[in-house]
Design a protein around this motif. Structure first.
Motif, PDB file in Angstrom:
ATOM      1  N   GLN A  10       0.846  -1.199   0.000  1.00  0.00           N
ATOM      2  CA  GLN A  10       0.000   0.000   0.000  1.00  0.00           C
ATOM      3  C   GLN A  10       0.881   1.249   0.000  1.00  0.00           C
ATOM      4  O   GLN A  10       0.645   2.190  -0.747  1.00  0.00           O
ATOM      5  CB  GLN A  10      -0.909  -0.032   1.229  1.00  0.00           C
ATOM      6  CG  GLN A  10      -1.806   1.162   1.390  1.00  0.00           C
ATOM      7  CD  GLN A  10      -3.176   0.997   0.773  1.00  0.00           C
ATOM      8  OE1 GLN A  10      -3.476  -0.021   0.177  1.00  0.00           O
ATOM      9  NE2 GLN A  10      -3.989   2.006   0.891  1.00  0.00           N
ATOM     10  N   GLN A  11       1.903   1.233   0.839  1.00  0.00           N
ATOM     11  CA  GLN A  11       2.830   2.365   0.920  1.00  0.00           C
ATOM     12  C   GLN A  11       3.582   2.555  -0.397  1.00  0.00           C
ATOM     13  O   GLN A  11       3.747   3.687  -0.859  1.00  0.00           O
ATOM     14  CB  GLN A  11       3.818   2.152   2.073  1.00  0.00           C
ATOM     15  CG  GLN A  11       4.775   3.300   2.282  1.00  0.00           C
ATOM     16  CD  GLN A  11       4.094   4.572   2.764  1.00  0.00           C
ATOM     17  OE1 GLN A  11       3.074   4.522   3.434  1.00  0.00           O
ATOM     18  NE2 GLN A  11       4.653   5.705   2.400  1.00  0.00           N
ATOM     19  N   SER A  49       1.394   4.245  -2.829  1.00  0.00           N
ATOM     20  CA  SER A  49       1.232   5.649  -2.461  1.00  0.00           C
ATOM     21  C   SER A  49       2.454   6.475  -2.857  1.00  0.00           C
ATOM     22  O   SER A  49       2.331   7.599  -3.344  1.00  0.00           O
ATOM     23  CB  SER A  49       0.982   5.755  -0.959  1.00  0.00           C
ATOM     24  OG  SER A  49       0.852   7.096  -0.567  1.00  0.00           O
ATOM     25  N   GLU A  50       3.640   5.903  -2.652  1.00  0.00           N
ATOM     26  CA  GLU A  50       4.882   6.634  -2.922  1.00  0.00           C
ATOM     27  C   GLU A  50       5.121   6.901  -4.405  1.00  0.00           C
ATOM     28  O   GLU A  50       5.959   7.725  -4.745  1.00  0.00           O
ATOM     29  CB  GLU A  50       6.061   5.886  -2.312  1.00  0.00           C
ATOM     30  CG  GLU A  50       6.081   5.980  -0.800  1.00  0.00           C
ATOM     31  CD  GLU A  50       7.180   5.163  -0.149  1.00  0.00           C
ATOM     32  OE1 GLU A  50       7.963   4.495  -0.872  1.00  0.00           O
ATOM     33  OE2 GLU A  50       7.260   5.185   1.090  1.00  0.00           O
ATOM     34  N   THR A  51       4.371   6.247  -5.285  1.00  0.00           N
ATOM     35  CA  THR A  51       4.529   6.537  -6.715  1.00  0.00           C
ATOM     36  C   THR A  51       4.036   7.938  -7.043  1.00  0.00           C
ATOM     37  O   THR A  51       4.422   8.507  -8.059  1.00  0.00           O
ATOM     38  CB  THR A  51       3.757   5.532  -7.592  1.00  0.00           C
ATOM     39  OG1 THR A  51       2.346   5.696  -7.394  1.00  0.00           O
ATOM     40  CG2 THR A  51       4.197   4.106  -7.343  1.00  0.00           C
ATOM     41  N   PHE A  58      -1.447   8.312  -7.184  1.00  0.00           N
ATOM     42  CA  PHE A  58      -2.774   8.110  -6.619  1.00  0.00           C
ATOM     43  C   PHE A  58      -2.917   8.832  -5.292  1.00  0.00           C
ATOM     44  O   PHE A  58      -1.943   9.026  -4.577  1.00  0.00           O
ATOM     45  CB  PHE A  58      -3.034   6.610  -6.378  1.00  0.00           C
ATOM     46  CG  PHE A  58      -2.660   5.744  -7.530  1.00  0.00           C
ATOM     47  CD1 PHE A  58      -3.426   5.705  -8.675  1.00  0.00           C
ATOM     48  CD2 PHE A  58      -1.510   4.965  -7.470  1.00  0.00           C
ATOM     49  CE1 PHE A  58      -3.067   4.911  -9.751  1.00  0.00           C
ATOM     50  CE2 PHE A  58      -1.138   4.165  -8.534  1.00  0.00           C
ATOM     51  CZ  PHE A  58      -1.923   4.135  -9.684  1.00  0.00           C
ATOM     52  N   ASN A  59      -4.144   9.136  -4.952  1.00  0.00           N
ATOM     53  CA  ASN A  59      -4.479   9.626  -3.625  1.00  0.00           C
ATOM     54  C   ASN A  59      -4.346   8.422  -2.688  1.00  0.00           C
ATOM     55  O   ASN A  59      -4.987   7.395  -2.912  1.00  0.00           O
ATOM     56  CB  ASN A  59      -5.905  10.176  -3.628  1.00  0.00           C
ATOM     57  CG  ASN A  59      -6.337  10.707  -2.288  1.00  0.00           C
ATOM     58  OD1 ASN A  59      -5.857  10.285  -1.238  1.00  0.00           O
ATOM     59  ND2 ASN A  59      -7.266  11.632  -2.323  1.00  0.00           N
ATOM     60  N   ALA A  60      -3.558   8.529  -1.648  1.00  0.00           N
ATOM     61  CA  ALA A  60      -3.294   7.391  -0.757  1.00  0.00           C
ATOM     62  C   ALA A  60      -4.570   6.798  -0.170  1.00  0.00           C
ATOM     63  O   ALA A  60      -4.669   5.583   0.014  1.00  0.00           O
ATOM     64  CB  ALA A  60      -2.344   7.807   0.362  1.00  0.00           C
ATOM     65  N   SER A  61      -5.568   7.629   0.095  1.00  0.00           N
ATOM     66  CA  SER A  61      -6.799   7.125   0.700  1.00  0.00           C
ATOM     67  C   SER A  61      -7.658   6.331  -0.283  1.00  0.00           C
ATOM     68  O   SER A  61      -8.601   5.660   0.127  1.00  0.00           O
ATOM     69  CB  SER A  61      -7.621   8.279   1.279  1.00  0.00           C
ATOM     70  OG  SER A  61      -8.050   9.138   0.232  1.00  0.00           O
ATOM     71  N   ILE A  69      -6.322   3.986  -2.469  1.00  0.00           N
ATOM     72  CA  ILE A  69      -5.657   2.725  -2.820  1.00  0.00           C
ATOM     73  C   ILE A  69      -6.221   1.582  -1.987  1.00  0.00           C
ATOM     74  O   ILE A  69      -6.376   1.700  -0.780  1.00  0.00           O
ATOM     75  CB  ILE A  69      -4.135   2.836  -2.603  1.00  0.00           C
ATOM     76  CG1 ILE A  69      -3.561   3.976  -3.448  1.00  0.00           C
ATOM     77  CG2 ILE A  69      -3.447   1.522  -2.932  1.00  0.00           C
ATOM     78  CD1 ILE A  69      -2.153   4.379  -3.058  1.00  0.00           C
ATOM     79  N   THR A 129      -5.490  -2.451  -1.182  1.00  0.00           N
ATOM     80  CA  THR A 129      -4.494  -3.510  -1.314  1.00  0.00           C
ATOM     81  C   THR A 129      -4.969  -4.745  -0.563  1.00  0.00           C
ATOM     82  O   THR A 129      -5.484  -4.638   0.542  1.00  0.00           O
ATOM     83  CB  THR A 129      -3.129  -3.047  -0.747  1.00  0.00           C
ATOM     84  OG1 THR A 129      -2.729  -1.857  -1.440  1.00  0.00           O
ATOM     85  CG2 THR A 129      -2.073  -4.107  -0.919  1.00  0.00           C
TER      86      THR A 129
END
Length: 118
Positions: free
Chosen positions: A26-27, A30-32, A35-38, A40, A42
């Motif tokens: 998931q992290q 997000s680090e790419t 995308f909005n982390a919320s 994603i 997984t």
């Protein structure tokens, strides 16, 4: 919206933390920065019964395959960078797993349905 589905040989549960694999996957997504982390999602799915090509004596039969599902519209370069980021993460997280693969799939906006919480 983006989905990271990590499929793996169930035997891996004996040697790596699957919850950590999911959390860190998931992290990595997000680090790419794509995308909005919320948004994603997984998850991991174990496989007990499978065949990996032609079995070799002494083969470990360990694998991880990640499927990344994203809405259409990303450039080829963005999809390649996403694939590389997830692949590199998995290789670092599971250095003793000989079979690791990643596939990025575009979901068609016209056929993707989603319920949004109130």
């Amino acid at each position: 919206m983006p989905h990271l589905v990590i499929e793996y040989s169930q035997k891996l549960e004996e040697c790596i933390s699957i919850p950590a694999l999911v959390s860190n996957g998931q992290q990595a997504m997000s680090e790419t920065g794509l995308f909005n982390a919320s948004a994603i999602k997984t998850r991991a799915l174990p496989y007990r019964d499978f065949v990996l090509g032609k079995s070799h004596e002494g083969s470990s039969n360990l694998f991880i395959h990640a499927e990344v599902r994203i809405l259409e519209g990303r450039t080829a370069e963005q999809r390649e960078a996403l694939s590389a980021a997830i692949f590199n993460y998995l290789c670092e997280a599971a250095p003793d797993v000989p079979e690791i693969s990643v596939e990025v799939r575009d979901m068609q906006k016209a056929s993707y349905s989603k319920r949004i919480p109130f």
